[in-house]
Motif scaffolding. Structure first.
Motif, short mmCIF file in Angstrom:
data_model
loop_
_atom_site.label_atom_id
_atom_site.label_comp_id
_atom_site.label_asym_id
_atom_site.label_seq_id
_atom_site.Cartn_x
_atom_site.Cartn_y
_atom_site.Cartn_z
N ASN A 2 0.82 -1.20 0.00
CA ASN A 2 0.00 0.00 0.00
C ASN A 2 0.86 1.26 0.00
OD1 ASN A 2 -2.69 0.18 -0.34
ND2 ASN A 2 -3.24 0.15 1.83
N GLU A 6 0.88 4.21 -2.68
CA GLU A 6 0.66 5.59 -2.24
C GLU A 6 1.78 6.51 -2.72
OE1 GLU A 6 0.81 7.64 2.05
OE2 GLU A 6 -0.76 6.12 1.86
N SER A 9 1.26 7.21 -6.29
CA SER A 9 0.11 8.10 -6.43
C SER A 9 0.53 9.54 -6.14
CB SER A 9 -1.00 7.67 -5.47
OG SER A 9 -2.05 8.59 -5.49
#
Length: 170
Positions: A2, A6, A9
């Motif tokens: 994750n 992230e 992103s």
């Protein structure tokens, strides 16, 4: 997993935000051009006996060209991100200075005459000057790994600076 998602992103949002403004596009292109020119002339120095100049282009391999391009893009992004976050004054001094250090140190250590010059200073100050040839050989043998390490450090710096930009956006 994750955290990696992230990070990427943050990176894509930062690129979209920063590089849509003309000012930061100019910073990116200027830094990219400067470092790409520097890299394509200095990276082949291993094959030219340390001579940097037009002769370097004759020894520029596809591998060195790719490293030159990728590291220049990364350095351009870092400079744009730092300029953006420092303009908005939301990045702390520590974040800005670490971003600058992270963008300047890797190219200086692996892709400029700084490392050989430091080796020469150390060699002149120690009686082990005979072993400097071994160090040069080691650097020549592991050049790809050294450049890959520098590229990864710059990539990490890009991701860290994109986090700072994200803080400015939010």
């Amino acid at each position: 997993m994750n955290r990696i998602k992230e990070g990427f992103s943050d990176f894509s949002r930062s690129v979209k935000t920063v590089l849509t403004e003309r000012k930061y596009q100019g910073i990116f292109l200027g830094v990219f051009t400067l470092f790409f020119t520097l890299y394509i002339f200095t990276l082949p120095a291993t094959y030219t006996g340390g001579i940097v100049g037009w002769i370097s282009l004759q020894y520029l391999t596809p591998e060195l060209a790719v490293f030159s391009f990728v590291m220049s893009v990364e350095t351009g992004l870092i400079a744009s991100f730092i300029a953006y976050s420092s303009t908005l004054s939301l990045g702390t001094e520590l974040e800005t200075s670490s971003g600058i250090a992270g963008s300047i140190l890797p190219p200086l250590l692996c892709c400029s005459p700084l490392l050989p010059a430091l080796g020469a200073v150390v060699a002149s100050l120690t009686p082990l000057a005979i072993n400097i040839g071994y160090l040069q050989g080691l650097i020549a043998v592991y050049e790809t790994e050294i450049l890959l390490g520098a590229t990864l450090i710059l990539g990490y710096s890009v991701l860290e600076n994109s986090k700072t930009v994200r803080k400015c956006i939010n």
